[in-house]
Motif scaffolding. Structure first.
Motif, PDB file in Angstrom:
ATOM      1  N   LEU A  75      38.425  13.414  69.932  1.00 14.96           N
ATOM      2  CA  LEU A  75      38.126  12.773  68.655  1.00 14.96           C
ATOM      3  C   LEU A  75      38.174  11.256  68.827  1.00 14.96           C
ATOM      4  N   SER A  76      37.188  10.555  68.291  1.00 13.57           N
ATOM      5  CA  SER A  76      37.214   9.093  68.371  1.00 13.57           C
ATOM      6  C   SER A  76      38.358   8.528  67.529  1.00 13.57           C
ATOM      7  N   HIS A  77      38.676   9.222  66.442  1.00 16.99           N
ATOM      8  CA  HIS A  77      39.819   8.874  65.611  1.00 16.99           C
ATOM      9  C   HIS A  77      40.099  10.051  64.691  1.00 16.99           C
ATOM     10  N   VAL A  78      41.282  10.058  64.108  1.00 16.29           N
ATOM     11  CA  VAL A  78      41.638  11.054  63.103  1.00 16.29           C
ATOM     12  C   VAL A  78      41.343  10.457  61.735  1.00 16.29           C
ATOM     13  N   GLY A  79      40.583  11.191  60.919  1.00 16.51           N
ATOM     14  CA  GLY A  79      40.272  10.680  59.594  1.00 16.51           C
ATOM     15  C   GLY A  79      41.430  10.848  58.627  1.00 16.51           C
ATOM     16  N   ALA A  80      42.019  12.049  58.612  1.00 15.28           N
ATOM     17  CA  ALA A  80      43.124  12.329  57.697  1.00 15.28           C
ATOM     18  C   ALA A  80      43.882  13.553  58.197  1.00 15.28           C
ATOM     19  N   VAL A  81      45.149  13.649  57.766  1.00 14.27           N
ATOM     20  CA  VAL A  81      45.992  14.800  58.079  1.00 14.27           C
ATOM     21  C   VAL A  81      46.807  15.125  56.830  1.00 14.27           C
ATOM     22  N   SER A  82      46.944  16.418  56.530  1.00 12.27           N
ATOM     23  CA  SER A  82      47.785  16.867  55.429  1.00 12.27           C
ATOM     24  C   SER A  82      48.775  17.884  55.967  1.00 12.27           C
ATOM     25  N   VAL A  83      50.080  17.614  55.767  1.00 14.54           N
ATOM     26  CA  VAL A  83      51.124  18.491  56.313  1.00 14.54           C
ATOM     27  C   VAL A  83      52.184  18.756  55.252  1.00 14.54           C
ATOM     28  N   GLY A  84      52.941  19.827  55.437  1.00  9.72           N
ATOM     29  CA  GLY A  84      54.046  20.159  54.555  1.00  9.72           C
ATOM     30  C   GLY A  84      55.303  19.387  54.906  1.00  9.72           C
ATOM     31  N   PRO A  85      56.322  19.410  54.031  1.00 14.16           N
ATOM     32  CA  PRO A  85      57.526  18.592  54.212  1.00 14.16           C
ATOM     33  C   PRO A  85      58.381  18.943  55.417  1.00 14.16           C
ATOM     34  N   LYS A  86      58.145  20.071  56.064  1.00 11.76           N
ATOM     35  CA  LYS A  86      58.923  20.433  57.250  1.00 11.76           C
ATOM     36  C   LYS A  86      58.286  19.921  58.533  1.00 11.76           C
ATOM     37  N   SER A  87      57.063  19.409  58.454  1.00 12.18           N
ATOM     38  CA  SER A  87      56.373  18.938  59.648  1.00 12.18           C
ATOM     39  C   SER A  87      56.987  17.640  60.156  1.00 12.18           C
ATOM     40  N   PRO A  88      57.119  17.476  61.477  1.00 13.71           N
ATOM     41  CA  PRO A  88      57.626  16.204  62.008  1.00 13.71           C
ATOM     42  C   PRO A  88      56.692  15.031  61.756  1.00 13.71           C
ATOM     43  N   LEU A  89      55.465  15.309  61.336  1.00 15.48           N
ATOM     44  CA  LEU A  89      54.553  14.219  60.996  1.00 15.48           C
ATOM     45  C   LEU A  89      54.840  13.640  59.619  1.00 15.48           C
ATOM     46  N   GLY A  90      55.627  14.342  58.800  1.00 11.82           N
ATOM     47  CA  GLY A  90      55.945  13.834  57.464  1.00 11.82           C
ATOM     48  C   GLY A  90      57.110  14.571  56.846  1.00 11.82           C
ATOM     49  N   ARG A  91      58.331  14.295  57.301  1.00  8.48           N
ATOM     50  CA  ARG A  91      59.498  15.009  56.796  1.00  8.48           C
ATOM     51  C   ARG A  91      60.491  14.046  56.147  1.00  8.48           C
ATOM     52  N   GLN A  92      61.307  14.600  55.243  1.00  7.13           N
ATOM     53  CA  GLN A  92      62.258  13.764  54.521  1.00  7.13           C
ATOM     54  C   GLN A  92      63.493  13.468  55.363  1.00  7.13           C
ATOM     55  N   VAL A  93      63.944  12.225  55.309  1.00  2.00           N
ATOM     56  CA  VAL A  93      65.197  11.830  55.929  1.00  2.00           C
ATOM     57  C   VAL A  93      66.311  12.096  54.920  1.00  2.00           C
ATOM     58  N   PRO A  94      67.417  12.726  55.325  1.00  5.32           N
ATOM     59  CA  PRO A  94      68.505  13.013  54.373  1.00  5.32           C
ATOM     60  C   PRO A  94      68.894  11.795  53.559  1.00  5.32           C
ATOM     61  N   ALA A  95      69.053  12.008  52.252  1.00  2.00           N
ATOM     62  CA  ALA A  95      69.357  10.917  51.335  1.00  2.00           C
ATOM     63  C   ALA A  95      70.502  11.331  50.419  1.00  2.00           C
ATOM     64  N   GLU A  96      70.918  10.402  49.548  1.00  2.00           N
ATOM     65  CA  GLU A  96      72.031  10.667  48.642  1.00  2.00           C
ATOM     66  C   GLU A  96      71.697  11.798  47.675  1.00  2.00           C
ATOM     67  N   ILE A  97      70.471  11.813  47.172  1.00  2.00           N
ATOM     68  CA  ILE A  97      70.032  12.886  46.281  1.00  2.00           C
ATOM     69  C   ILE A  97      69.331  13.932  47.142  1.00  2.00           C
ATOM     70  N   GLN A  98      70.019  15.038  47.407  1.00  2.00           N
ATOM     71  CA  GLN A  98      69.485  16.050  48.308  1.00  2.00           C
ATOM     72  C   GLN A  98      68.583  17.032  47.562  1.00  2.00           C
ATOM     73  N   PRO A  99      67.449  17.384  48.144  1.00  4.08           N
ATOM     74  CA  PRO A  99      66.562  18.344  47.492  1.00  4.08           C
ATOM     75  C   PRO A  99      66.947  19.784  47.792  1.00  4.08           C
ATOM     76  N   GLN A 100      66.456  20.673  46.962  1.00  6.76           N
ATOM     77  CA  GLN A 100      66.511  22.100  47.220  1.00  6.76           C
ATOM     78  C   GLN A 100      65.246  22.469  48.002  1.00  6.76           C
ATOM     79  N   VAL A 101      65.406  23.265  49.043  1.00 11.10           N
ATOM     80  CA  VAL A 101      64.246  23.713  49.811  1.00 11.10           C
ATOM     81  C   VAL A 101      63.676  24.961  49.156  1.00 11.10           C
ATOM     82  N   VAL A 102      62.389  24.913  48.850  1.00  5.58           N
ATOM     83  CA  VAL A 102      61.697  26.060  48.266  1.00  5.58           C
ATOM     84  C   VAL A 102      60.934  26.756  49.385  1.00  5.58           C
ATOM     85  N   ALA A 103      61.314  27.998  49.666  1.00  5.98           N
ATOM     86  CA  ALA A 103      60.675  28.741  50.749  1.00  5.98           C
ATOM     87  C   ALA A 103      60.766  30.231  50.455  1.00  5.98           C
ATOM     88  N   ASP A 104      60.402  31.041  51.455  1.00  7.40           N
ATOM     89  CA  ASP A 104      60.349  32.482  51.210  1.00  7.40           C
ATOM     90  C   ASP A 104      61.715  33.093  50.970  1.00  7.40           C
TER      91      ASP A 104
END
Length: 508
Positions: free
Chosen positions: A60-89
């Motif tokens: 690929l000459s370049h990547v146009g766009a990427v969409s990933v879920g919150p568990k992906s290392p390409l876009g995951r949350q860093v632990p913070a003071e307000i912790q989220p609930q994980v919604v999964a199976d």
């Protein structure tokens, strides 16, 4: 095309025809199309899986766009003071449990995060955008995988009946966010984004602004630069063909499935260019099902996918069945069990002029790459024993045979390792383009420690590319290890930055 390797471990004396069908449908869409990967743990968005690895090994000459879920290392949350609930199976994909607007949303996003927030502005910590996972690919030869101004935006989900939309944004200010891409209706939408530079990993602040107290949901991240190849991933662990063919709510601890309207809403919200042609690449592990049931399930899967595109106002996609590599598990342990779903997929492709088919199993002669002699012999006879792609076209080759010993599967002989994902994704690119996607390796590679691989890496995994008997230092200059005679070492157990002969290694 790829030269055949050693003898097959599982192939029958009269194997079925699993040769490619109608790959010309997807060939012109590789560089500029929208690719939506759908599947189980084979399709989750990280480097050990074939779909994500295509962003690195495909030319690929370049990547146009990427969409990933919150568990992906390409876009995951860093632990913070307000912790989220994980919604999964595990909790049946239940949203806002115990509230009057409790709902379920089972689309395989690779997790969803939930916060119960007060009215006003809330600081939800930061999101880690791991661009280093793409930096050794062809698209990043100029230093960044995306071209032009690039923006990261949160993908949010609002339950039907919620008192306030899930107004989430990537921003370090408490200002009121601008209108979202598709308004404040129920369902999926893109929140306000932030401009980013993608030549290295980034941390971006995540904030929420609510008119009234409400439970809000983050469904992922969309990163977009100049138009080009757009990769999306709808995959999660333990899904099945059946889950992708049932228009219904998930059932707690039992059935993983989703509503067609939710898929349609996801497609509409993440559309960046309605005119961009789409490929839905279906990549799931082999399943032991009677042929008639398998055919019915696959037909329903295709019909539901097409229905969702129609409901979202998008043109019909090309469907691509990617029949996976051979495996050897307690359930799938014969050639017939490996081949059965491929046979049905190929017959469907022959009967439908908008379905394409390729088989990684067939392209590798049914060999199980778990280190057995047949696997080593196959690689030794192939062009992939040592191959290059992306930045390795200017650096050190992936010594696939030497580094893996022919073992490209995990301990369960089910999923690919990182070496396996690189190999099978490159092979898939060759099957779809009709030519090798690997480049010629340099005749005089740079000093070994100049290109550690993989980098970043997980704790406890093997690192290659260093000089023999070389010390490994942490960020404080303390020696924490030494490379072996082959220039390899085990990544330290503590995440952080390390140095080997002047080369920087990120351990996660």
């Amino acid at each position: 095309m790829l030269a055949s390797g050693g003898g097959a471990a599982q192939t029958l004396s009269n194997p079925p025809d699993l040769s490619p069908v109608d790959v010309d449908l997807v060939r012109p869409l590789i560089a500029e199309g929208r690719w939506i990967w759908m599947g189980d743990s084979y399709a989750v968005p990280y480097r050990l899986r074939v779909p994500f690895a295509t962003l690195v090994t495909w030319p690929l000459s370049h990547v146009g766009a990427v969409s990933v879920g919150p568990k992906s290392p390409l876009g995951r949350q860093v632990p913070a003071e307000i912790q989220p609930q994980v919604v999964a199976d595990g909790n049946g994909f239940v949203l806002a449990a115990g509230t009057p607007t409790e709902d379920r949303m089972g689309l395989p996003l690779y997790q969803m995060l939930e916060w119960d927030l007060p009215a006003g502005d809330s600081d939800l910590g930061r999101m880690y955008l791991g661009f280093s996972y793409l930096l050794d690919g062809y698209a990043a030869l100029d230093g960044t995988p995306f071209n032009g101004p690039t923006e990261a935006r949160p993908l949010v989900y609002t339950r039907p009946g919620a008192a306030s939309p899930s107004r989430l944004r990537y921003s370090d200010t408490s200002e009121t966010p601008s209108p979202r891409l598709v308004g404040d209706a129920d369902g999926f939408a893109l929140g306000q984004g932030t401009a980013i530079e993608t030549s290295r990993d980034r941390l971006v602040p995540l904030r929420a602004s609510l008119d009234v107290p409400e439970v809000v949901h983050l469904a992922g991240t969309v990163i977009a630069g100049e138009p080009g190849h757009y990769a999306q991933f709808l995959g999660d662990e333990s899904w099945s063909y059946w889950g992708f063919s049932s228009d219904a709510d998930p059932v707690p601890d039992s059935l993983k499935r989703f509503r067609t309207d939710d898929l349609a809403g996801y497609l509409a919200a993440t559309t960046l260019d309605p005119a961009q042609p789409s490929v839905v690449a279906i990549h799931l592990a082999h399943e032991r099902r009677p042929e008639a049931l398998l055919r019915t399930t696959l037909e329903r899967m295709v019909a539901q996918t097409r229905d969702a595109f129609d409901r979202s106002g998008l043109g019909a996609p090309v469907i691509l069945f990617v029949h996976p590599q051979a495996i050897d598990t307690a359930i799938i342990d014969t050639a017939e069990k490996n081949e059965r779903n491929g046979v049905v997929m190929r017959e469907m492709a022959l009967a439908d002029d908008r379905i394409a088919f390729v088989s990684l199993y067939d392209a590798t002669d049914g060999v199980v790459f778990d280190g057995r002699p047949e696997a080593r012999a196959w690689l030794e006879a192939s062009p992939y024993a040592s191959f290059c792609f992306g930045s390795r076209c200017r650096g050190r080759a992936v010594e696939l045979l030497a580094e893996s010993g022919g073992n490209l599967l995990d301990a369960r002989r089910l999923h690919t390792t990182e070496h396996g994902a690189l190999f099978f994704s490159a092979l898939l690119g060759e099957l779809l383009t009709g030519r090798p996607v690997a480049c010629d390796c340099p005749t005089e590679p740079p000093p070994a420690s100049g290109l550690l691989f993989p980098n970043p890496i997980r704790t406890g995994d093997w690192v290659s590319g260093a000089l023999p008997d070389e010390p490994v230092y942490d960020a404080r200059g303390r020696r924490v290890g030494r490379t072996d005679p082959a220039g390899r070492f085990v990544a330290p157990s503590v995440p952080g930055v390390y140095f080997v002969g002047g080369a920087r290694l990120v351990v996660q």
